[in-house]
Design a protein around this motif. Structure first.
Motif, PDB file in Angstrom:
ATOM      1  N   ILE A 100       1.960   4.105   3.376  1.00 59.12           N
ATOM      2  CA  ILE A 100       3.224   4.660   3.460  1.00 59.12           C
ATOM      3  C   ILE A 100       3.780   5.426   3.976  1.00 59.12           C
ATOM      4  CG2 ILE A 100       3.255   6.692   1.733  1.00 59.12           C
ATOM      5  CD1 ILE A 100       5.687   5.099  -0.225  1.00 59.12           C
ATOM      6  N   ASP A 101       4.619   4.733   5.132  1.00 63.57           N
ATOM      7  CA  ASP A 101       5.597   5.543   6.189  1.00 63.57           C
ATOM      8  C   ASP A 101       6.943   5.045   5.925  1.00 63.57           C
ATOM      9  OD1 ASP A 101       5.819   6.453   8.169  1.00 63.57           O
ATOM     10  OD2 ASP A 101       5.031   4.758   9.780  1.00 63.57           O
ATOM     11  N   LYS A 287       4.036  16.282  -3.147  1.00 61.70           N
ATOM     12  CA  LYS A 287       2.744  14.978  -2.955  1.00 61.70           C
ATOM     13  C   LYS A 287       1.576  15.449  -2.222  1.00 61.70           C
ATOM     14  CE  LYS A 287       0.936  11.914  -6.001  1.00 61.70           C
ATOM     15  NZ  LYS A 287       1.414  12.065  -7.345  1.00 61.70           N
ATOM     16  N   THR A 288       1.484  14.908  -0.592  1.00 59.07           N
ATOM     17  CA  THR A 288       0.681  14.855  -0.318  1.00 59.07           C
ATOM     18  C   THR A 288       0.040  16.151   0.890  1.00 59.07           C
ATOM     19  OG1 THR A 288       1.609  14.200   1.612  1.00 59.07           O
ATOM     20  CG2 THR A 288      -0.340  12.303  -0.533  1.00 59.07           C
ATOM     21  N   TYR A 294       1.138   7.595   5.562  1.00 58.55           N
ATOM     22  CA  TYR A 294      -0.350   8.774   5.023  1.00 58.55           C
ATOM     23  C   TYR A 294      -1.037   7.364   4.565  1.00 58.55           C
ATOM     24  CZ  TYR A 294      -2.151  11.650   1.127  1.00 58.55           C
ATOM     25  OH  TYR A 294      -3.117  11.774   1.039  1.00 58.55           O
ATOM     26  N   SER A 295      -2.248   7.730   4.545  1.00 57.29           N
ATOM     27  CA  SER A 295      -2.857   6.282   3.145  1.00 57.29           C
ATOM     28  C   SER A 295      -3.311   7.006   2.098  1.00 57.29           C
ATOM     29  CB  SER A 295      -4.393   6.326   4.243  1.00 57.29           C
ATOM     30  OG  SER A 295      -5.692   5.514   3.923  1.00 57.29           O
ATOM     31  N   PHE A 296      -3.243   6.720   0.861  1.00 61.26           N
ATOM     32  CA  PHE A 296      -3.585   7.026  -0.227  1.00 61.26           C
ATOM     33  C   PHE A 296      -4.610   7.071   0.080  1.00 61.26           C
ATOM     34  CE2 PHE A 296       0.866   7.698  -1.516  1.00 61.26           C
ATOM     35  CZ  PHE A 296       0.032   8.704  -2.195  1.00 61.26           C
ATOM     36  N   ARG A 297      -5.937   5.930   0.260  1.00 63.13           N
ATOM     37  CA  ARG A 297      -7.419   5.572  -0.012  1.00 63.13           C
ATOM     38  C   ARG A 297      -7.627   6.500   1.373  1.00 63.13           C
ATOM     39  NH1 ARG A 297      -8.089  -0.174   1.450  1.00 63.13           N
ATOM     40  NH2 ARG A 297      -7.144  -0.947  -0.959  1.00 63.13           N
ATOM     41  N   ASP A 303      -1.411   9.017  13.061  1.00 65.01           N
ATOM     42  CA  ASP A 303      -0.865   7.932  13.680  1.00 65.01           C
ATOM     43  C   ASP A 303      -1.109   7.046  13.913  1.00 65.01           C
ATOM     44  OD1 ASP A 303       1.057   9.709  14.906  1.00 65.01           O
ATOM     45  OD2 ASP A 303      -0.722  10.533  16.792  1.00 65.01           O
ATOM     46  N   ASP A 304      -2.603   6.614  13.405  1.00 66.69           N
ATOM     47  CA  ASP A 304      -2.968   5.074  12.861  1.00 66.69           C
ATOM     48  C   ASP A 304      -2.678   4.484  12.102  1.00 66.69           C
ATOM     49  OD1 ASP A 304      -4.904   4.877  15.423  1.00 66.69           O
ATOM     50  OD2 ASP A 304      -6.349   5.469  13.838  1.00 66.69           O
TER      51      ASP A 304
END
Ligand code: SF4
Length: 405
Positions: A100-101, A287-288, A294-297, A303-304
């Protein structure tokens, strides 16, 4: 009164005249804001699959199927929608272990993150109106990008301790690479510093604060610091020019603000455009602990995981774009890939991205056709007061997508 969602000022004094069920006047709004209210019917999006118009139910069903089948979903946009919809998008991202971004990766997310982490002090526009004396606009031209910033909140209004008008009760400092329209206002009780290098100007302030003669702007910097001590309450509005001028290294900026605060109160505030960018940053941060990318996995920010990098590296098989038009704003070499993957666009208006999307779902205009909450650039929560209530809004659509995960 209604709230304009044209930019992060979220002006809450918009007085609308409605004739024959149509908005005919938007009093108090700037040109951009008035355009949102007066042109609600122009360029409205239609439900489509592969560019062919379908009924809404069919488009929603197709979007559900795509989301259900996706293995690497990327959710992007979100800065023009409400907190309530953003929360659902984050929930969807979490359930799908998605990326998500939002636009803040390019825009002023770094500044918001420093404020949320309490690395730099910030304040509200109401406090600025009532108290601020020295106003820095650094790498931003609000005359164009935030049209009522100066007139409603900062330079021109009288309020609280600032009752004598801008000629006496405000001191304007504009720092930019060129003489912008905002810089042209810097006449009496004001300074314009032409920024060849933002870090050098910051070093100049630090030198002067430490009793050394600054290497540049030898007259201007000491005078500005003297005015700041006189005013007691000062604010720096930082824009994209400052962000990109510093190249992502904010250590000097933080040091300068800390040193300035030894002599007077100095606050920092991002001067960015998107109406609810800060809202998204705050929700994701709660949340994070991160504001974007952000990658929830992988449970981390990188940056990737910036949306353009995900496209560049073919990391996503599905893109869900909400209230944004990356094909219009990102470099074509990345954004062009949106036509190669399963792209779903949720937007009130037709967009370039919508033209290459697998599915488009028309939504309500936040603030005009649907209510909810947004957070302005200063962190203030604003309740929207819609003129009409459309049933199909971002919340409704995201709830439908959540049904299948
Ligand atoms: S300054 Fe921004 S929020 Fe205020 S009326 Fe203009 S576009 Fe709308």
């Amino acid at each position: 009164m209604h709230v304009c969602t044209g930019c992060s000022c979220l002006c809450d004094d918009i007085d609308l005249k409605i004739e024959n069920g149509r908005i005919s006047r938007a009093y108090n709004a700037c040109r951009r804001g008035a355009g949102i209210f007066l042109n609600i019917s122009s360029s409205r999006a239609k439900p489509t699959i592969d560019g062919q118009q379908v009924d809404l139910e069919r488009a929603l069903q197709k979007a559900q199927e795509i989301i259900q089948d996706s293995e690497n979903l990327a959710i992007y946009g979100l800065d023009t929608t409400t907190l309530e919809a953003q929360r659902l998008a984050i929930e969807l991202a979490e359930k799908k272990e998605a990326f998500i971004d939002d636009n803040s990766t390019f825009c002023l997310g770094d500044f918001v993150e420093m404020i949320l982490k309490k690395e730099i002090p910030s304040t509200t526009l109401e406090e600025v109106k009532n108290n601020a004396y020295v106003l820095f606009y650094w790498g931003t031209d609000p005359y164009h990008s935030l049209s009522r910033h100066l007139s409603k909140f900062t330079y021109y209004p009288r309020g609280g301790k600032r009752q004598r008008g801008y000629e006496e009760d405000r001191f304007l400092v504009v720092i930019d690479i060129r003489k912008t329209h905002t810089a042209k206002l810097a006449k009496k009780n004001a300074r314009f510093l032409k920024a060849e290098n933002d870090a050098d100007i910051i070093r100049g302030f630090i030198d002067a604060l430490e009793g050394r003669s600054p290497k540049i702007f030898q007259k201007e910097i000491p005078r500005i610091l003297k005015e700041m001590e006189k005013g007691g309450f000062n604010v720096i509005f930082g824009g994209l020019g400052l962000k990109y001028g510093l190249g992502g290294d904010y250590a000097l900026l933080k040091e300068m603000i800390e040193r300035m605060n030894e002599r007077s109160e100095v606050y920092f505030m991002p001067a960015g455009c998107h109406p609810n960018m800060r809202g998204f940053n705050e929700l994701l941060f709660e949340k994070t602990g991160h504001v974007n990318r952000y990658s929830f996995r992988e449970k981390r920010s990188s940056d990737d995981f910036a949306f353009h990098r995900l496209l560049k590296n073919d990391s996503a098989d599905t893109a869900l774009i909400i209230g944004s038009d990356p094909l219009n704003s990102l470099p074509l070499e990345y954004a062009g890939k949106l036509s190669e993957i399963n792209t779903i666009v949720i937007d009130p208006r037709e967009t370039f991205t919508g033209r290459v999307a697998k599915v488009t779902i028309p939504s309500a205009l936040s603030g005009v056709e649907s209510g909810g909450t947004m957070i302005g650039a200063d962190g203030s929560r604003v309740e929207l007061n819609p003129v009409f209530e459309a049933e199909i809004n971002d919340e409704y659509i995201l709830k439908k997508l959540l049904e299948v995960v």
